[in-house]
Design an enzyme around this catalytic site. Structure first.
Site, PDB file in Angstrom:
ATOM      1  N   LYS A  38     137.224  20.250  35.320  1.00  0.00           N
ATOM      2  CA  LYS A  38     138.593  19.752  35.345  1.00  0.00           C
ATOM      3  C   LYS A  38     139.582  20.785  34.841  1.00  0.00           C
ATOM      4  CE  LYS A  38     137.087  14.987  34.727  1.00  0.00           C
ATOM      5  NZ  LYS A  38     135.724  15.202  34.226  1.00  0.00           N
TER       6      LYS A  38
ATOM      7  N   ARG B 148     129.263  21.945  26.018  1.00  0.00           N
ATOM      8  CA  ARG B 148     129.027  20.780  26.863  1.00  0.00           C
ATOM      9  C   ARG B 148     127.694  20.962  27.583  1.00  0.00           C
ATOM     10  NH1 ARG B 148     134.494  21.727  29.653  1.00  0.00           N
ATOM     11  NH2 ARG B 148     134.144  23.751  28.709  1.00  0.00           N
TER      12      ARG B 148
ATOM     13  N   GLU C 281     127.708  15.002  30.408  1.00  0.00           N
ATOM     14  CA  GLU C 281     128.912  15.837  30.305  1.00  0.00           C
ATOM     15  C   GLU C 281     130.115  14.985  30.691  1.00  0.00           C
ATOM     16  OE1 GLU C 281     129.335  18.812  33.394  1.00  0.00           O
ATOM     17  OE2 GLU C 281     127.816  17.839  34.606  1.00  0.00           O
ATOM     18  N   SER C 282     131.280  15.599  30.766  1.00  0.00           N
ATOM     19  CA  SER C 282     132.478  14.867  31.138  1.00  0.00           C
ATOM     20  C   SER C 282     132.251  14.147  32.464  1.00  0.00           C
ATOM     21  CB  SER C 282     133.659  15.830  31.280  1.00  0.00           C
ATOM     22  OG  SER C 282     134.811  15.121  31.634  1.00  0.00           O
TER      23      SER C 282
ATOM     24  N   CYS D 122     143.430  20.928  -0.607  1.00  0.00           N
ATOM     25  CA  CYS D 122     142.630  19.773  -1.027  1.00  0.00           C
ATOM     26  C   CYS D 122     141.139  20.044  -1.125  1.00  0.00           C
ATOM     27  CB  CYS D 122     142.885  18.571  -0.112  1.00  0.00           C
ATOM     28  SG  CYS D 122     142.246  18.756   1.561  1.00  0.00           S
TER      29      CYS D 122
ATOM     30  N   CYS E 263     147.562  23.044   6.535  1.00  0.00           N
ATOM     31  CA  CYS E 263     147.050  24.052   5.587  1.00  0.00           C
ATOM     32  C   CYS E 263     145.549  24.210   5.738  1.00  0.00           C
ATOM     33  CB  CYS E 263     147.446  23.740   4.151  1.00  0.00           C
ATOM     34  SG  CYS E 263     146.252  22.798   3.180  1.00  0.00           S
TER      35      CYS E 263
ATOM     36  N   HIS F  54     139.026   9.302  30.666  1.00  0.00           N
ATOM     37  CA  HIS F  54     139.395   9.619  32.038  1.00  0.00           C
ATOM     38  C   HIS F  54     139.575   8.357  32.876  1.00  0.00           C
ATOM     39  CE1 HIS F  54     138.861  13.924  31.610  1.00  0.00           C
ATOM     40  NE2 HIS F  54     137.773  13.681  30.897  1.00  0.00           N
TER      41      HIS F  54
ATOM     42  N   CYS G 222     148.911  17.429   3.411  1.00  0.00           N
ATOM     43  CA  CYS G 222     149.378  17.624   4.787  1.00  0.00           C
ATOM     44  C   CYS G 222     149.209  16.344   5.606  1.00  0.00           C
ATOM     45  CB  CYS G 222     148.632  18.762   5.461  1.00  0.00           C
ATOM     46  SG  CYS G 222     148.772  20.338   4.601  1.00  0.00           S
TER      47      CYS G 222
ATOM     48  N   ILE H  29     126.892   8.878  22.334  1.00  0.00           N
ATOM     49  CA  ILE H  29     125.976   8.042  23.123  1.00  0.00           C
ATOM     50  C   ILE H  29     124.962   7.367  22.201  1.00  0.00           C
ATOM     51  CG2 ILE H  29     124.270   8.032  24.993  1.00  0.00           C
ATOM     52  CD1 ILE H  29     127.079   8.656  25.989  1.00  0.00           C
TER      53      ILE H  29
END
Lengths: 476, 411
Positions: A253, A313, A337-338, A442, A437, A52, A402, A15
């Site tokens: 959800k 959250r 939140e969601s 790395c 890995c 969503h 990887c 945000i």
């Protein structure tokens, strides 16, 4: 250092970062104050990464409104910022006939919210669309506008674009004091730095209630709900094609199974009410995730888990977004939140409009919305790779085997806005260390590059700031 | 560009395969190495004990690698370093990338020698936070031995694989305090000699049937909670114990690095996690061979070299004389045996079978059955950490439908 700004954005999550970008579309000086060592340090780093469709939110709420607008804005936002975004579609699967009865309700609600293309799919078609669907699933709600995005990628790119357009970012700036001045607010950091802003935007996520309190705004409370996840290897990344949800309950959800934009498979989140902010995972979470996910998709290859994590959250006691002015010159964007990630482009636009109106700001004619995209070198064709390598040989040198991340991309991460100065910073920008890995091979090379780039000693390099040092036993 | 033989990986397997192929007549070949120097993981294994089986002398890892590198250099075999293989087709086209760009080698034969990687902490689903201070044992080894940094001072090690055992000693020698090694199984997966020399000699406790159930610490590790596990490997409530530490090393298994192989589409054995091969170490695609830890995880590098030479010679034979006709029979892992390699045996040649037992016990009897033939071999002790091998004469399985290896306790 500049100390007087038109706008101070508190919080460098998705945000705050997108708000800073939108604010730079106006002729305003903007600073983002982030308490952590890097942006996307909280919920923006650890969530489901779902765009969503918008059938879930209660009609008339801010969640419903900004979800649908944000969903429609996401594609262009990601294109401008060079962020991975895939409209893979969502499925809400019904495990019982009671749940099947709820699907039309969700469909109606979605239509009321303005969600397009919703339809109910019966088992036959469902099994075709999603081959591993569990045997007990009889029907599902299909939402073609559901998508997936890289949440920290979006945050970093938005902040980078804001900075490229002149916004400043101060990491490690924890706001601990706010004093009203004649023209706005003076903000004080934990380590004694001061700056002023005519308007302060509170995008502090988990810290939003605390930050609001500094200004004397106490009209909302923030609660924490922990969500734990398991991430599976790319070899099973296509096990689910759509984002597969179960029918939502009061707790949210629920657990979902989704491919990620980077090709992994993500299972989660749990939902645990917390008194305090914590991102530790619980042992019980893993069996809960397995069980709930297995009710939607059969025989999920959990042997391919490469890591697990938790995100916190933050929700408001209104259980809706808080987007409003508090004390004069203070705008709160709290309890996001969601579907906060989905809504973020729309919320950011709203914030910028509010602030610009309050300050009577003009449009910034010099604003460049397109961010010079990071090279996702691995995805280029052989010809394109050769062209890039011919210009800079560092792209011909693979550091992370990887994820096939090149040295050129590590340099880019350290030299583009916002620059990465930690191992996690490099990881979130390039994916080096994010593969199977989990940085075993790395990490020493990346640590070495950070030391060289910033002239730091090994013991000064951190995982993600603070005292998260990698080397604490000294040099031999 | 055409190349008769392309060897992917310049570790001990790739180097030994190159030398063997050269000595069998191949000249047009290249070894592709992703790192700056050849030698593979041996470069960071500065402890001794390498070469005891093969050379009857104790060498360090770099010394062992150098011996093969000298042989490679003496033959003028090309090693292309800092070069990464991004693709391999069943048509034996090898796509590579380095600082000069992306290019393709059209190979007559390919030897896979990419080695293995450590299983990561992430795969274990350990509860708790994710602070700094969690390393796989090999990463810590690289920090200490290559870079000269000591990752931490107070260490708990999860898993008793050989690298974990070696690092328990190494960290202790550099001044760290190793609190303990936790092993979820009832036996160690490492060599017995490493338990004696790396733990016992330094009074480092090995807690068998124990695991870490939680990691604590916000920024850097502050402690771990360990617990005893039951037969189902589940923590037993009430046995939890918190151990303060700033570092956790994970030595929880090695996995052959076959991502390239999977994309090529070669058949993989779920037990070894490497290719299915015959006695020549040839995969299901003729002209593609595999050897070393990419084929199956070895206990001693001496056996890696031996296996790589088999593959190197066979690749040369394939390039010079073409594909030969084989009559294959499967090898079968019987009672108490985890896997047998090669997975199939061509008739008409003596065969050396390599295998690992599933659990550790003393007074073991190895039983090999091939048709009418039954042979038994006694061992004082066997352990999953140690690879066993038995050679079977061609005549002994000439009429058999399979070769079955099992291990039982002596009656």
């Amino acid at each position: 250092m500049k100390v007087n700004f038109d706008v101070a954005v508190v919080g460098g999550g998705v945000i705050g970062a997108l708000a800073a970008r939108e604010l730079k579309k106006f002729d305003l000086s903007v600073v983002v104050l982030e308490s952590a060592a890097d942006v996307a340090a909280g919920a923006s780093k650890a969530n489901s990464g779902i765009v969503h469709a918008g059938f879930d939110a209660v009609p008339g709420t801010l969640k419903a409104k900004y979800n649908v607008i944000g969903n429609a804005m996401m594609e262009q936002t990601c294109r401008e910022l060079g962020v991975k975004y895939i409209r893979n579609g969502s499925l809400v699967v019904a495990r019982t006939c009671e749940e099947e009865g709820i699907l039309p309700e969700l469909l109606f609600r979605g239509r009321q919210n303005g969600v397009k293309g919703l339809k109910i799919m019966l088992r036959e078609q469902l099994a075709e669309e999603e081959p591993h669907i569990a045997d007990g699933i009889a029907a599902a709600l299909y939402a073609p506008t559901g998508g997936i995005v890289c949440p920290y990628g979006l945050t970093i790119a938005a902040m980078g674009n804001a900075m490229d357009n002149g916004a400043e970012l101060l990491c490690g700036f924890t706001v601990v004091g706010a004093v009203k001045t004649g023209t706005g607010w003076q903000l004080v950091s934990a380590d004694g730095h001061e700056l002023t802003a005519r308007i302060v935007v509170n995008c502090a996520g988990a810290g939003a209630e605390q930050v609001a309190g500094l200004f004397g705004d106490t009209f909302f409370r923030i609660g924490f709900r922990r969500g734990e996840y398991m991430l599976l290897d790319k070899s099973v990344g296509t096990y689910a094609k759509h984002t597969v949800f179960s029918v939502p309950t009061k707790a949210g959800k629920g657990v979902l199974v989704t491919p990620t934009v980077d090709g992994n498979l993500l299972v989660g989140p749990t939902s645990v009410e917390e008194d305090e902010y914590t991102t530790a995972t619980r042992r019980a979470a893993f069996s809960e995730l397995r069980q709930k996910a297995s009710a939607m998709l059969k025989e999920i290859p959990f042997g391919q888990v490469i890591t697990s994590f938790a995100g916190e959250r933050s929700y408001s006691d209104r259980h809706d977004f808080i987007l409003e002015w508090g004390k004069p010159g203070v705008f709160h964007a709290a309890g996001i939140e969601s579907p906060g990630l989905t809504s973020s482009p729309a919320i950011a636009e709203h914030i910028a409009e509010q602030v610009a109106k309050a300050l009577g700001a003009k449009k910034n004619g010099d604003f460049v919305p397109v961010r010079r995209s990071m090279h996702w070198f691995k995805d280029l064709s052989a010809e394109e790779k050769n062209r890039v390598i011919a210009q800079d040989a560092a792209y011909g040198h693979i550091v992370c085997r990887c994820e096939e991340v090149t040295l050129g991309e590590i340099y880019e991460a350290m030299r583009s806005n916002p620059p990465a100065r930690t191992l996690d910073g490099i990881k979130l920008r390039t994916r080096a260390g994010m593969g199977r890995c989990q940085s075993g091979f790395c990490q020493p090379s990346v640590l070495h590059e950070l030391m060289t780039e910033f002239g730091m000693a090994a013991e000064e390099i951190t995982k993600n700031g603070g005292d998260s040092r990698i080397i604490v036993g000294g040099e031999l | 560009m055409k190349k008769q033989l392309v060897i992917i990986g310049g570790g001990p397997a790739g180097l030994a395969a190159a030398v063997a192929a050269y000595d069998a007549g191949v000249r047009d070949m290249v070894v592709i190495e992703r790192e700056e120097k050849a030698g593979g993981i041996l470069k960071q294994c500065i402890h001794n004990g390498f070469g005891l089986t093969r050379f009857k002398e104790s060498m360090t890892g770099p010394e062992y690698a150098q011996r093969f590198l000298d042989e490679v250099n003496a033959r003028g075999i090309e090693i292309m370093t800092n070069t990464f293989v991004t693709g391999l087709g069943t048509d034996k086209k090898v796509t590579c990338m380095n600082e000069s760009g992306v290019f393709t080698l059209e190979a007559g034969a390919v030897i896979l020698a990419m080695g293995c990687r450590e299983r990561s902490k992430g795969a274990l689903n350990i509860a708790g936070t994710r602070p700094a201070g969690l390393f796989s044992a090999g990463t810590a080894q690289k920090y200490v031995n290559i870079y000269g940094y000591l990752p931490g001072k107070r260490v708990v090690i999860l898993g008793s694989g050989d690298i974990g055992l070696i690092m328990a000693r190494r960290m202790t020698l550099e001044g760290a305090k190793v609190e303990c090694v936790c092993e979820i199984m009832e036996h160690s997966s490492g060599l017995r000699r490493n338990i004696a020399q790396c733990l016992d000699d330094f009074c480092i406790p090995l807690y068998l049937e124990h695991t870490i159930v939680e990691i604590k610490g916000k920024e850097r590790v502050e402690s771990v909670v360990i617990a005893q596990v039951d037969k189902e490997k589940q923590p037993i409530p009430g046995t939890e114990r918190e151990i303060p530490c700033d570092t956790v090393l994970f030595s929880v298994g090695l996995i052959p690095e076959n991502e390239l192989t999977k994309e090529t589409g070669l058949a993989l054995d779920p037990h070894t996690k490497g290719c299915f091969v015959d006695e020549n170490r040839e995969t299901d695609v003729s002209g593609i061979f595999a050897c070393g830890n990419v084929l199956h995880v070895h206990d001693l590098v001496d056996f890696v070299s031996e296996e790589a030479e088999v593959a190197g010679r066979a690749a040369a034979e394939y390039l010079i004389n073409g594909d030969s006709e084989h009559v294959y029979i499967p090898t079968v892992a019987g009672e108490n045996v985890g896997y047998v390699l090669p997975q199939r045996a061509g008739k008409g040649k003596d065969i050396k079978l390599y295998f690992r037992v599933r659990s550790a016990f003393r007074n073991a009897v190895i039983r090999v059955e091939a048709g009418e033939m039954v042979k038994t071999y006694k061992r004082i002790a066997v352990a999953p950490g140690e690879m066993e091998n038995i050679t079977i004469k061609a005549a002994d399985f000439a009429d058999a439908q399979s070769i079955r290896v099992s291990v039982t306790r002596e009656a």
